[in-house]
Design a protein around this motif. Structure first.
Motif, PDB file in Angstrom:
ATOM      1  N   CYS A 132       0.832  -1.195   0.000  1.00 60.75           N
ATOM      2  CA  CYS A 132       0.000   0.000   0.000  1.00 60.75           C
ATOM      3  C   CYS A 132       0.867   1.245   0.000  1.00 60.75           C
ATOM      4  O   CYS A 132       0.525   2.260  -0.586  1.00 60.75           O
ATOM      5  CB  CYS A 132      -0.878  -0.039   1.244  1.00 60.75           C
ATOM      6  SG  CYS A 132      -1.953   1.373   1.407  1.00 60.75           S
ATOM      7  N   GLY A 133       1.991   1.153   0.656  1.00 61.63           N
ATOM      8  CA  GLY A 133       2.893   2.286   0.745  1.00 61.63           C
ATOM      9  C   GLY A 133       4.185   1.839   1.370  1.00 61.63           C
ATOM     10  O   GLY A 133       4.303   0.709   1.836  1.00 61.63           O
ATOM     11  N   MET A 134       5.177   2.717   1.347  1.00 61.54           N
ATOM     12  CA  MET A 134       6.461   2.425   1.985  1.00 61.54           C
ATOM     13  C   MET A 134       6.877   3.692   2.697  1.00 61.54           C
ATOM     14  O   MET A 134       7.792   4.382   2.292  1.00 61.54           O
ATOM     15  CB  MET A 134       7.490   2.023   0.933  1.00 61.54           C
ATOM     16  CG  MET A 134       7.192   0.700   0.248  1.00 61.54           C
ATOM     17  SD  MET A 134       8.577   0.172  -0.790  1.00 61.54           S
ATOM     18  CE  MET A 134       8.007  -1.480  -1.265  1.00 61.54           C
TER      19      MET A 134
ATOM     20  N   GLN B  24      10.290   4.962   3.185  1.00 61.34           N
ATOM     21  CA  GLN B  24      11.142   5.144   2.018  1.00 61.34           C
ATOM     22  C   GLN B  24      10.976   6.486   1.297  1.00 61.34           C
ATOM     23  O   GLN B  24      11.788   6.839   0.450  1.00 61.34           O
ATOM     24  CB  GLN B  24      10.863   4.014   1.006  1.00 61.34           C
ATOM     25  CG  GLN B  24      11.039   2.624   1.587  1.00 61.34           C
ATOM     26  CD  GLN B  24      12.489   2.308   1.858  1.00 61.34           C
ATOM     27  OE1 GLN B  24      13.280   2.180   0.931  1.00 61.34           O
ATOM     28  NE2 GLN B  24      12.854   2.228   3.128  1.00 61.34           N
ATOM     29  N   TYR B  25       9.911   7.221   1.631  1.00 60.75           N
ATOM     30  CA  TYR B  25       9.631   8.429   0.853  1.00 60.75           C
ATOM     31  C   TYR B  25      10.661   9.533   1.070  1.00 60.75           C
ATOM     32  O   TYR B  25      10.885  10.360   0.217  1.00 60.75           O
ATOM     33  CB  TYR B  25       8.263   8.998   1.222  1.00 60.75           C
ATOM     34  CG  TYR B  25       7.099   8.190   0.694  1.00 60.75           C
ATOM     35  CD1 TYR B  25       6.790   8.204  -0.667  1.00 60.75           C
ATOM     36  CD2 TYR B  25       6.312   7.430   1.547  1.00 60.75           C
ATOM     37  CE1 TYR B  25       5.715   7.472  -1.148  1.00 60.75           C
ATOM     38  CE2 TYR B  25       5.238   6.693   1.068  1.00 60.75           C
ATOM     39  CZ  TYR B  25       4.942   6.719  -0.275  1.00 60.75           C
ATOM     40  OH  TYR B  25       3.890   5.993  -0.748  1.00 60.75           O
TER      41      TYR B  25
ATOM     42  N   TRP C 207      16.301   7.529  -3.860  1.00 54.76           N
ATOM     43  CA  TRP C 207      16.231   6.070  -3.893  1.00 54.76           C
ATOM     44  C   TRP C 207      17.572   5.396  -3.692  1.00 54.76           C
ATOM     45  O   TRP C 207      17.653   4.326  -3.088  1.00 54.76           O
ATOM     46  CB  TRP C 207      15.515   5.577  -5.156  1.00 54.76           C
ATOM     47  CG  TRP C 207      16.310   5.577  -6.432  1.00 54.76           C
ATOM     48  CD1 TRP C 207      16.339   6.554  -7.372  1.00 54.76           C
ATOM     49  CD2 TRP C 207      17.157   4.525  -6.921  1.00 54.76           C
ATOM     50  NE1 TRP C 207      17.157   6.190  -8.405  1.00 54.76           N
ATOM     51  CE2 TRP C 207      17.674   4.962  -8.162  1.00 54.76           C
ATOM     52  CE3 TRP C 207      17.533   3.271  -6.433  1.00 54.76           C
ATOM     53  CZ2 TRP C 207      18.547   4.174  -8.925  1.00 54.76           C
ATOM     54  CZ3 TRP C 207      18.411   2.498  -7.197  1.00 54.76           C
ATOM     55  CH2 TRP C 207      18.903   2.957  -8.416  1.00 54.76           C
ATOM     56  N   THR C 208      18.647   6.037  -4.158  1.00 61.44           N
ATOM     57  CA  THR C 208      19.954   5.392  -4.020  1.00 61.44           C
ATOM     58  C   THR C 208      20.428   5.356  -2.565  1.00 61.44           C
ATOM     59  O   THR C 208      21.370   4.632  -2.243  1.00 61.44           O
ATOM     60  CB  THR C 208      20.992   6.111  -4.898  1.00 61.44           C
ATOM     61  OG1 THR C 208      20.838   7.525  -4.712  1.00 61.44           O
ATOM     62  CG2 THR C 208      20.793   5.785  -6.363  1.00 61.44           C
TER      63      THR C 208
ATOM     64  N   ARG D 171      18.283   4.597  -0.092  1.00 59.88           N
ATOM     65  CA  ARG D 171      17.327   3.810   0.683  1.00 59.88           C
ATOM     66  C   ARG D 171      17.886   2.441   1.055  1.00 59.88           C
ATOM     67  O   ARG D 171      18.848   1.980   0.470  1.00 59.88           O
ATOM     68  CB  ARG D 171      16.034   3.626  -0.129  1.00 59.88           C
ATOM     69  CG  ARG D 171      15.269   4.930  -0.271  1.00 59.88           C
ATOM     70  CD  ARG D 171      14.031   4.756  -1.129  1.00 59.88           C
ATOM     71  NE  ARG D 171      13.526   6.073  -1.509  1.00 59.88           N
ATOM     72  CZ  ARG D 171      12.851   6.326  -2.621  1.00 59.88           C
ATOM     73  NH1 ARG D 171      12.587   5.369  -3.487  1.00 59.88           N
ATOM     74  NH2 ARG D 171      12.443   7.543  -2.892  1.00 59.88           N
ATOM     75  N   HIS D 172      17.216   1.813   2.005  1.00 58.07           N
ATOM     76  CA  HIS D 172      17.634   0.475   2.422  1.00 58.07           C
ATOM     77  C   HIS D 172      17.418  -0.523   1.281  1.00 58.07           C
ATOM     78  O   HIS D 172      16.323  -0.637   0.741  1.00 58.07           O
ATOM     79  CB  HIS D 172      16.831   0.039   3.645  1.00 58.07           C
ATOM     80  CG  HIS D 172      17.219  -1.331   4.122  1.00 58.07           C
ATOM     81  ND1 HIS D 172      18.372  -1.564   4.836  1.00 58.07           N
ATOM     82  CD2 HIS D 172      16.641  -2.537   3.930  1.00 58.07           C
ATOM     83  CE1 HIS D 172      18.478  -2.855   5.096  1.00 58.07           C
ATOM     84  NE2 HIS D 172      17.436  -3.474   4.562  1.00 58.07           N
TER      85      HIS D 172
END
Lengths: 355, 355
Positions: free
Chosen positions: A263-265, A268-269, A273-274, A276-277
């Motif tokens: 549904c969402g993360m 992470q928002y 992106w590079t 992020r986990h």
């Protein structure tokens, strides 16, 4: 200022939120979102035919709004807000002037693209009238019967394929979507465990939303051990609201043919992106034949009627509980949006603009 | 040694592979897999009723075999091989002795659990007779009509939902599964691009398997740029054979509602999971509403008949090409298995034991 219904002031001052600058990463601040005050004429002559003037009662504060403020139009979610223009949200309002024969003063309406403003003028395109005799409290139209409830329903009932006895894990379980995801799974006879970010919320999830169990992920130094403890028989459905480390931990504990509706993360928002986990154990997807599927509500609008019918009957039977974090006044939008990304809110975040 | 069909030697020496030690990570070596020679009596009196003796003709070498040698039984794939016992594979053999009225000497059989041995005795439980009049070359039963062809079909046709004009990307495109995945997608009218590990294989993929385009991933220092170049309109279906960095790059280039059937992650088997490449951009799954799904063939056996019918008709119409890397003699099993994990093979790896 116009008071409640029917007072015939000729001009009101309306405060509205607009986007001054895009915020590609992080939580938007007062550098990005600014409030301004504008006069709005209520003189009937100044309102074009087919338009109504609405005073806002409740505004829904949802994570997706933040995705319209990045300035990066990936053609995915809704489009980006335009700079300098008022921003919009799901909201409930009351018609205070009408030049549309379908609406009369006092009508309560739901507007998915309501300006985040005290007052606004609009043509009827997106409005849905709410029946005051329905017996459903108004904020429910933004919560159990709104985006969060519908998201929970799509994830659990459409993509999750729950069976009696399925082991269901819900992250952000005390959040707007999580609280309904767990309750819907319980109504299908599943065993449900949730994770959340404080002991207070753990208690809420168990006592108020009826989860079988819950844990505070901030206190679990070893997520792997926690999941082993809470799911001795493994996880059949993981309703993912957070992504990241929790998703990685879950992949080691799901059963064969598990479903992971995403549904969402929320974790992470905030980062590029590079940064992020990275999830290292996706190989589980092959061996366990996992189906992982992201969803946005726009793709399931044809199911909204099925959802609303089911959810309304649950609400009337007292089978679904809601919790709200209520902010007051349109001025509180910036703080309320921030709360969605900092795990400080409980349940559904709404702004009560006028009651 | 018994020669071909019919020679009535009373005892043959049969070499067979057995597992001497489990190999949790890395490519199994001669420390793990060992060959031994055992006598097998061909005297009819020594064969129990309901049994046959088979001489092996072709052995299929597949990545899944390696998953049975880790010693870590996760209850996922097939069970782990037992130490000291002969290991098994899909293989084609010829019946040379029969105490089962359903089989006669000279019958050609397919055995999904054939000992990797020159000769073996077996009851008919798992055997399927191959009709020599079918016109299908014997190795095809291990390749286009075997595990790789079926895997390609499930991924593309069942999970991929291809439409004419869909943009399809296949990794390990010159491998056993990849070569069929691309060809099946082409037969559905898709535009297909593949990645592979040498210029020779790029040429093969384009010239022999009819891919629209292909690239050598080892020469692309920037996978992101490569995918942007080869997929100006984005990727609708990614048939994943490799996982890791390539999967991460693909997630930035897939279209809304993309399907990612995951057949394998050949890049990931060799390392402990905590040392594997972490995929950082799974948030795409939400925004693009991606469906990512792993599959094992055991879950699709009810579709094998549909697959075989379709694939046989393609083979007879000359619409499907196969390439083989052929090893000779049962002794070559260790090397042939290693080749599957080092990108040195082309197409389907088989051992020709006897022709």
């Amino acid at each position: 200022m116009a008071g409640g219904n029917g007072e015939k002031a000729s001009v009101v001052e309306s405060k509205e939120w607009y986007l001054a600058a895009y915020a590609p990463v992080g939580v938007p601040t007062s550098d990005h979102l600014k409030l301004r005050s504008l006069p709005l004429s209520l003189a009937v002559d100044s309102i074009p035919d087919g338009h109504v003037v609405v005073e806002t009662l409740f505004v829904s504060v949802d994570p997706y709004q933040r995705t319209r403020m990045t300035g990066i139009d990936e053609g995915l979610y809704l489009s980006q807000f335009n700079l300098e223009e008022v921003i919009t949200a799901f909201a409930i309002g009351r018609v205070i002037r009408s030049k549309d024969s379908n609406y009369k003063e006092g009508d309560i309406i739901l507007n998915p693209f309501s300006p985040i403003a005290d007052y606004y003028m609009v043509s009827e395109l997106h409005l849905r009238k709410i029946d005051p005799a329905s017996g459903v409290p108004l904020p429910d139209y933004l919560s159990s019967l709104g985006i969060p409830g519908f998201a929970a329903w799509v994830g659990i009932e459409v993509l999750g394929e729950p069976k009696a006895g399925s082991n269901v894990f819900v992250s952000a379980a005390a959040g707007a979507v999580g609280m309904y995801a767990g309750q819907l799974a319980k109504l299908k006879g599943c065993r449900v465990v949730g994770s959340t970010g404080s002991d207070e919320k753990v208690k809420l999830v168990k006592d108020h939303f009826g989860y079988d169990d819950a844990f505070n992920y901030k206190k679990e130094t070893d997520l792997d051990a926690a999941l082993r403890k809470y799911f001795p028989d493994g996880i059949d459905i993981y309703f993912d609201n957070v992504g990241g480390e929790m998703l990685e931990a879950v992949l080691n504990h799901v059963n064969k043919h598990a479903r992971i509706p995403i549904c969402g993360m929320i974790s992470q928002y905030k980062k590029k992106w590079t940064d992020r986990h990275g999830v290292r154990n996706l190989l589980n997807i092959v061996g366990k034949e996992i189906r992982m599927e992201g969803f946005l509500l726009a793709s399931y609008l044809d199911r909204f009627g099925d959802f609303a019918k089911e959810m309304e009957s649950y609400i009337k039977e007292g089978k679904i509980s809601s919790k709200y974090t209520i902010y007051h006044g349109i001025e509180s939008y910036l703080d309320s949006l921030g709360s969605v990304f900092t795990s400080t809110n409980i349940g559904k975040v709404v702004i009560e603009v006028k009651s």
